[in-house]
Design a protein around this motif. Structure first.
Motif: not given
Length: 137
Positions: A39-41, A70-73
């Motif tokens: 992810t970006k982070d 996605v399920s983790e935001g």
């Protein structure tokens, strides 16, 4: 200097994708696939393919890792490493996975991984030119 994606070294992604391949549930095809999504982070989500006796109910490794993220935001992805058991060629994501991943942008770097650890990189845009996406609706 080693290549990184959102601070995650390429070697780490390759290792995680190869490791995730070991969790594959593929009793029908015997074709194991593992993935590692960044992810970006800099968070990494792994996934593996999970087959089903109905065949159509199977889910690929790439979608598994994206659904977990996605399920983790998470919605912003930088790269995904995809490891298969193929030794002569690089295994690429199937058409459904390419379409699924394009929902979140086609600048995603797709790293194809052989069992030896050899890699090949593409953007999703290269693997799915003229993609149909959210901006088409």
């Amino acid at each position: 200097m080693a290549q990184t994606f959102a601070g995650v070294p390429l070697a780490t992604l390759v290792e995680k994708a190869l490791g995730a391949r070991g969790h594959s549930y593929s009793p029908y095809s015997k074709f194991r696939v593992g993935s590692a999504l960044v992810t970006k982070d800099g968070t990494v989500y792994t996934g593996c393919n999970v087959e089903n006796a109905s065949y159509g109910g199977a889910i690929c490794a790439e979608r598994t890792s994206m659904v977990k993220a996605v399920s983790e935001g998470h919605r912003d992805f930088v790269a995904i490493a995809v490891a298969t058991d193929l030794t002569e060629t690089f295994g690429t994501p199937c058409g459904i996975c390419r379409q699924f991943m394009s929902e979140f942008g086609t600048d995603l770097v797709v790293i194809l991984v052989k069992p030896s650890g050899d890699v090949q990189q593409h953007t999703l845009k290269q693997l799915l030119p003229l993609a149909f996406g959210p901006s088409d609706l």
